[in-house]
Design an enzyme around this catalytic site. Structure first.
Site, mmCIF file in Angstrom:
data_model
loop_
_atom_site.group_PDB
_atom_site.id
_atom_site.type_symbol
_atom_site.label_atom_id
_atom_site.label_comp_id
_atom_site.label_asym_id
_atom_site.label_seq_id
_atom_site.Cartn_x
_atom_site.Cartn_y
_atom_site.Cartn_z
ATOM 1 N N LYS A 209 -8.789 5.851 -19.404
ATOM 2 C CA LYS A 209 -8.861 6.090 -20.827
ATOM 3 C C LYS A 209 -7.947 6.026 -21.754
ATOM 4 O O LYS A 209 -7.472 4.742 -22.072
ATOM 5 C CB LYS A 209 -9.418 7.596 -20.788
ATOM 6 C CG LYS A 209 -10.499 7.717 -19.843
ATOM 7 C CD LYS A 209 -11.713 7.048 -19.842
ATOM 8 C CE LYS A 209 -13.035 7.558 -19.080
ATOM 9 N NZ LYS A 209 -12.792 7.166 -17.404
ATOM 10 N N ASP B 184 -7.743 18.719 -15.027
ATOM 11 C CA ASP B 184 -7.991 17.039 -15.354
ATOM 12 C C ASP B 184 -7.746 17.260 -16.987
ATOM 13 O O ASP B 184 -8.497 17.638 -17.868
ATOM 14 C CB ASP B 184 -9.574 16.759 -15.217
ATOM 15 C CG ASP B 184 -9.944 15.607 -15.779
ATOM 16 O OD1 ASP B 184 -9.112 14.705 -16.373
ATOM 17 O OD2 ASP B 184 -10.892 14.976 -15.257
ATOM 18 N N TYR C 228 -16.825 16.848 -15.356
ATOM 19 C CA TYR C 228 -17.324 15.242 -15.522
ATOM 20 C C TYR C 228 -18.300 15.052 -14.434
ATOM 21 O O TYR C 228 -18.153 15.515 -13.218
ATOM 22 C CB TYR C 228 -15.936 14.583 -15.538
ATOM 23 C CG TYR C 228 -16.244 13.165 -15.455
ATOM 24 C CD1 TYR C 228 -16.908 12.231 -15.994
ATOM 25 C CD2 TYR C 228 -15.527 12.257 -13.908
ATOM 26 C CE1 TYR C 228 -17.104 10.834 -15.722
ATOM 27 C CE2 TYR C 228 -15.846 10.982 -13.810
ATOM 28 C CZ TYR C 228 -16.746 10.366 -14.705
ATOM 29 O OH TYR C 228 -16.929 8.912 -14.444
ATOM 30 N N ARG D 268 0.951 -1.256 0.015
ATOM 31 C CA ARG D 268 -0.094 0.190 -0.013
ATOM 32 C C ARG D 268 0.728 1.260 -0.049
ATOM 33 O O ARG D 268 0.314 2.216 -0.741
ATOM 34 C CB ARG D 268 -0.963 -0.039 1.221
ATOM 35 C CG ARG D 268 -1.722 1.319 1.263
ATOM 36 C CD ARG D 268 -2.740 0.823 2.461
ATOM 37 N NE ARG D 268 -2.652 0.089 3.467
ATOM 38 C CZ ARG D 268 -2.109 0.622 4.642
ATOM 39 N NH1 ARG D 268 -1.701 1.679 4.715
ATOM 40 N NH2 ARG D 268 -2.001 -0.095 5.512
#
Length: 379
Positions: A192, A167, A96, A44
């Protein structure tokens, strides 16, 4: 070194000699009993494979620091984790839908307020208050593809001591590098274009600010939304073809935009820079291409459902950036978290369709669009 070369060779010099870097699946690592320390301790906190991916991401962004998360929204949430009680963030009305949901439903519980602006280029000094701590930018906007003047917004925000978070999912570092223009943070949904095959979830953050980097390391360690070693490895491999994929996708998209603009069955088409000559010049000054996403509306007399059902190649699905073309209806898919009033303010009509263009043969895509348009005419 050009970006295609960087995408392939950014890991040269790592302590292995394999052409393809190995995958380190270990969840825990041996430490030195004398010092209780080691290069890695627990997955982690850090992992060799994720560290390799973050090295590649930083090289592509030209940043000092990069971080990989389990999804685009995990990255956005981490980027906004530096905001606290009493802080305000400014966002575009067409942001978004996932970001809209997070800002509207999660941040208020932390005492953070989101304020939406129809178009960030309309911001002035009067829009900033002592509480304004950040401006969140999408350019091109999703799904309207409006363009924001990054240099102007960055200078304005910095004048008031506010961070600028961009973004950059639609452009990727291949076409636009907001950090070079002065932005503080860049986030992307690596699901994406960076991954490019619609087969993994990932998110990234890049920054040159050491204090912010420490906060994002803490977000990884404390919140745990990190990218797995397997997906880190797969993303490293996908990044090697990013410039090539995007080149083909963009060429296809440019041709489709030109084709649809002259089509009698199309009411309107939008692509980056299409809203005005000013936005076209602005986009050209801060990006090296228009990307591969366009939006359009059918003309009167055509049935939207019939059109979507008739398409053979673009898949009716959320997401974008994959090698296959995807088409969606933002009002009920990507931006369904918005109220009808918010969507109207953002310019997202119920009939707007967003097309993410893939790498299929251009002739096949054009013929498919034409036959679907012909099939959808109401007789």
């Amino acid at each position: 070194m050009q970006i295609q070369t960087t995408a392939i060779h950014a890991l040269r010099g790592f302590e292995h000699h394999a052409v393809i870097p190995p995958v380190h699946l270990a969840s825990t690592f041996a430490l030195d009993p004398a010092t209780d320390s080691g290069a890695f301790a627990y997955q982690r906190g850090s992992n060799p494979t994720r560290a390799q991916l973050e090295t590649v991401l930083a090289a592509l962004e030209g940043s000092e620091h990069a971080f990989a998360f389990a999804s685009g929204m995990a990255a956005t949430a981490a980027a906004l984790s530096t905001l606290g009680v009493g802080d305000e963030i400014l966002l575009p009305a067409s942001v978004y839908g996932g970001t809209y949901r997070f800002v509207g439903q999660v941040l208020p519980g932390r005492g953070v307020t989101g304020r939406y602006v129809d178009h960030l280029d309309d911001l002035t000094d009067e829009d900033f208050t002592p509480a304004t701590r950040a401006v969140f930018v999408e350019t091109p906007a999703n799904p309207t593809l409006r363009i924001t003047d990054l240099r102007r917004v960055i200078a304005l925000a910095h004048r008031h001591g506010a961070l600028v978070i961009v973004d950059n999912t639609f452009m990727t570092p291949v076409l636009q590098k907001p950090l070079d223009l002065g932005a503080d943070v860049v986030v992307q949904s690596a699901t994406k274009y960076l991954a490019g095959h619609s087969d993994l979830l990932a998110g990234t953050i890049a920054t040159n600010d050491e204090q912010l980097a420490q906060a994002y390391r803490l977000a990884q360690q404390a919140q745990g939304g990190v990218l797995s070693p397997q997906d880190s490895f797969r993303l490293i491999q996908s990044l090697k073809t990013l410039p090539l994929r995007l080149e083909r996708q963009q060429a296809n998209a440019d041709a489709i935009v030109s084709h649809l603009r002259g089509h009698e069955d199309i009411a309107a088409v939008w692509s980056p820079g299409s809203h005005s000559e000013h936005e076209a010049r602005l986009h050209a000054s801060q990006a090296s291409g228009r990307g591969a996403v366009l939006s359009f509306e059918l003309a009167e007399g055509l049935d939207r459902v019939t059109f979507l059902q008739a398409l053979r190649y673009p898949v009716y699905a959320v997401s974008l950036g994959g090698v296959e073309s995807l088409i969606c209806r933002p009002a009920t898919m990507t931006h369904e978290a918005m109220t009808p009033q918010a969507r109207a303010a953002a310019g997202i009509s119920d009939e707007l369709l967003r097309l993410s263009v893939g790498i299929e043969d251009l002739g096949d895509l054009l013929a498919d669009l034409d036959q679907a348009l012909a099939a959808s005419r109401i007789r």
